[in-house]
Scaffold this motif. Structure first.
Motif, short mmCIF file in Angstrom:
data_model
loop_
_atom_site.label_atom_id
_atom_site.label_comp_id
_atom_site.label_asym_id
_atom_site.label_seq_id
_atom_site.Cartn_x
_atom_site.Cartn_y
_atom_site.Cartn_z
N LYS A 1 0.85 -1.20 0.00
CA LYS A 1 0.00 0.00 0.00
C LYS A 1 0.88 1.25 0.00
O LYS A 1 1.91 1.29 0.69
CB LYS A 1 -0.91 0.00 1.22
N TRP A 2 0.48 2.26 -0.78
CA TRP A 2 1.22 3.52 -0.83
C TRP A 2 0.29 4.66 -1.21
O TRP A 2 -0.83 4.45 -1.65
CB TRP A 2 2.39 3.43 -1.82
N THR A 3 0.78 5.89 -1.02
CA THR A 3 0.05 7.08 -1.44
C THR A 3 0.58 7.51 -2.79
O THR A 3 1.79 7.70 -2.96
CB THR A 3 0.22 8.22 -0.42
N GLY A 4 -0.31 7.64 -3.77
CA GLY A 4 0.10 7.96 -5.12
C GLY A 4 0.77 9.31 -5.25
O GLY A 4 0.48 10.25 -4.50
N SER A 5 1.67 9.40 -6.24
CA SER A 5 2.41 10.64 -6.47
C SER A 5 1.96 11.37 -7.73
O SER A 5 2.27 12.53 -7.92
CB SER A 5 3.91 10.33 -6.60
N GLY A 6 1.23 10.67 -8.63
CA GLY A 6 0.81 11.29 -9.87
C GLY A 6 1.90 11.37 -10.92
O GLY A 6 1.72 12.03 -11.96
N LYS B 1 -4.98 -1.50 -7.58
CA LYS B 1 -6.28 -0.85 -7.49
C LYS B 1 -6.17 0.41 -6.66
O LYS B 1 -5.49 0.43 -5.63
CB LYS B 1 -7.32 -1.79 -6.84
N ASN B 2 -6.83 1.47 -7.11
CA ASN B 2 -6.98 2.69 -6.33
C ASN B 2 -8.04 2.43 -5.26
O ASN B 2 -9.19 2.11 -5.58
CB ASN B 2 -7.40 3.83 -7.26
N LEU B 3 -7.68 2.56 -3.99
CA LEU B 3 -8.61 2.28 -2.91
C LEU B 3 -9.59 3.42 -2.67
O LEU B 3 -10.75 3.19 -2.32
CB LEU B 3 -7.85 2.01 -1.60
N THR B 4 -9.14 4.64 -2.83
CA THR B 4 -9.95 5.80 -2.45
C THR B 4 -10.56 6.54 -3.63
O THR B 4 -11.30 7.50 -3.44
CB THR B 4 -9.10 6.78 -1.61
N GLY B 5 -10.28 6.08 -4.85
CA GLY B 5 -10.87 6.67 -6.04
C GLY B 5 -11.38 5.59 -6.96
O GLY B 5 -10.91 4.45 -6.93
N THR B 6 -12.37 5.91 -7.78
CA THR B 6 -12.87 4.94 -8.75
C THR B 6 -11.80 4.68 -9.81
O THR B 6 -11.03 5.57 -10.16
CB THR B 6 -14.15 5.44 -9.43
N ASN C 1 -2.09 11.68 -4.27
CA ASN C 1 -2.77 11.82 -2.98
C ASN C 1 -3.88 10.80 -2.74
O ASN C 1 -4.65 10.95 -1.79
CB ASN C 1 -3.32 13.24 -2.81
N GLN C 2 -3.98 9.77 -3.58
CA GLN C 2 -4.92 8.68 -3.37
C GLN C 2 -4.18 7.48 -2.80
O GLN C 2 -2.99 7.31 -3.02
CB GLN C 2 -5.61 8.30 -4.68
N THR C 3 -4.91 6.61 -2.09
CA THR C 3 -4.30 5.41 -1.52
C THR C 3 -4.40 4.28 -2.53
O THR C 3 -5.49 3.95 -3.02
CB THR C 3 -5.01 5.00 -0.22
N MET C 4 -3.27 3.68 -2.84
CA MET C 4 -3.18 2.62 -3.84
C MET C 4 -2.79 1.31 -3.14
O MET C 4 -2.12 1.31 -2.11
CB MET C 4 -2.12 2.95 -4.89
N ILE C 5 -3.21 0.19 -3.75
CA ILE C 5 -2.82 -1.12 -3.22
C ILE C 5 -2.43 -2.02 -4.39
O ILE C 5 -3.00 -1.92 -5.49
CB ILE C 5 -3.94 -1.76 -2.39
N ALA C 6 -1.44 -2.87 -4.16
CA ALA C 6 -1.00 -3.82 -5.18
C ALA C 6 -0.91 -5.21 -4.58
O ALA C 6 -0.51 -5.39 -3.42
CB ALA C 6 0.35 -3.42 -5.75
N PHE C 7 -1.30 -6.19 -5.39
CA PHE C 7 -1.15 -7.61 -5.06
C PHE C 7 -0.11 -8.15 -6.03
O PHE C 7 -0.30 -8.10 -7.25
CB PHE C 7 -2.48 -8.34 -5.19
N VAL C 8 1.01 -8.65 -5.50
CA VAL C 8 2.18 -8.94 -6.30
C VAL C 8 2.55 -10.42 -6.17
O VAL C 8 2.60 -10.96 -5.06
CB VAL C 8 3.37 -8.06 -5.85
N PHE C 9 2.82 -11.06 -7.30
CA PHE C 9 3.07 -12.49 -7.33
C PHE C 9 4.38 -12.79 -8.07
O PHE C 9 4.64 -12.22 -9.13
CB PHE C 9 1.94 -13.24 -8.04
N ALA C 10 5.16 -13.73 -7.53
CA ALA C 10 6.35 -14.24 -8.20
C ALA C 10 6.26 -15.76 -8.25
O ALA C 10 5.76 -16.40 -7.33
CB ALA C 10 7.62 -13.82 -7.45
N GLU C 11 6.74 -16.35 -9.34
CA GLU C 11 6.68 -17.80 -9.51
C GLU C 11 7.53 -18.53 -8.48
O GLU C 11 8.61 -18.08 -8.12
CB GLU C 11 7.18 -18.19 -10.90
N LYS C 12 6.99 -19.67 -8.04
CA LYS C 12 7.73 -20.57 -7.16
C LYS C 12 7.62 -21.98 -7.73
O LYS C 12 6.50 -22.49 -7.95
CB LYS C 12 7.16 -20.53 -5.74
#
Length: 258
Positions: free
Chosen positions: A138-143, A162-167, A227-238
């Protein structure tokens, strides 16, 4: 060398089915405490609910849609050591005696990264499972173009933002997009839509930097809105546990072998 270091995959990812009770419903036998959870009714025409432990039990998405992250105390009660407890507001637990299905992934180890550390240009927090190759960030976007720490210690193969706080759309980068028909280094996909590959550099900054420490995002609002809160789901092969690839359809009843 062992084929896999993961002998019990359900310790890190599992799919379970359950009977709805329209009340507090403790789902056990998952094999881990989920950090990313998708639930769906199998008997009613209700959309999926999407939860994650970084946002917390009071937050949810009504499916993979463009809406903002919602707030409710009636959806999920807790992420438990061997599963999760749903309330009657969860769409898969709304109708008594219906059946539901849950897909869950375990991260589990908290991390934080300051701007400028490990090649990241933006500060972030999250949860990571280096054994299974999965993290939530999770991070705050910089634009503007930026690099985000993912915590895996391995180069990701899939990044979902996905942007959590904006559509906005659920934006996916996949290692195979660049080499697919119609794709290139700028390609991404709207997971919530019916679009073909979208070749726009501003989504993931053409993934200009992706390595064992960070991945790239661009200036687009869906992936790095200021200034929006962003989230990422990140996957690496195993090896022996997860794999990310592509295939070419043949249009035949005897489909292509994958």
């Amino acid at each position: 060398m062992a084929y896999t270091t993961i002998n019990k995959s359900k310790l890190f990812m599992n799919t379970v089915t359950y009977t709805a009770n329209a009340s507090n419903n403790a789902i056990t036998g998952v094999g881990h405490q989920p950090d990313f959870l998708i639930t769906k009714s199998r008997t009613s025409e209700y959309g999926a609910n999407v939860y994650n432990s970084i946002s917390g039990v009071g937050k949810f998405f009504n499916g993979i849609t463009t809406g903002v992250e919602g707030s409710s105390t009636a959806k999920i009660a807790s992420f438990d050591t061997d599963g999760f407890t749903l309330k009657n507001g969860d769409n898969s637990n709304y109708t008594n005696n219906g059946t539901g299905v849950g897909w869950s992934w375990k991260a589990g180890t908290s991390f934080s990264n300051n701007a400028g550390a490990n090649g990241a240009s933006i500060a972030s927090t999250g949860s990571v499972n280096t054994t299974a190759g999965f993290s939530i960030v999770k991070w705050t976007g910089s634009g503007s173009n930026a690099t985000i720490s993912h915590g895996l210690g391995f180069t990701p193969n899939v990044v979902l933002v996905k942007n959590l706080t904006g559509t906005g759309n659920w934006k996916m980068w996949h290692k195979s997009f660049a080499t697919m028909s119609g794709g290139n280094a700028t390609s991404s996909l709207n997971l919530n839509g019916t679009n073909a590959l979208i070749n726009t550099a501003s989504v993931f900054n053409s993934m200009a930097t992706i390595n064992t420490n960070v991945f790239s995002v661009g200036a687009e609002g869906d992936t790095n809105q200021a200034n929006q809160t962003m989230i990422a789901f990140v996957f690496a092969e195993k090896q022996g546990y997860s794999k990310f690839g592509s295939y070419t359809g043949n249009g035949n009843a005897d489909g292509t072998f994958v």
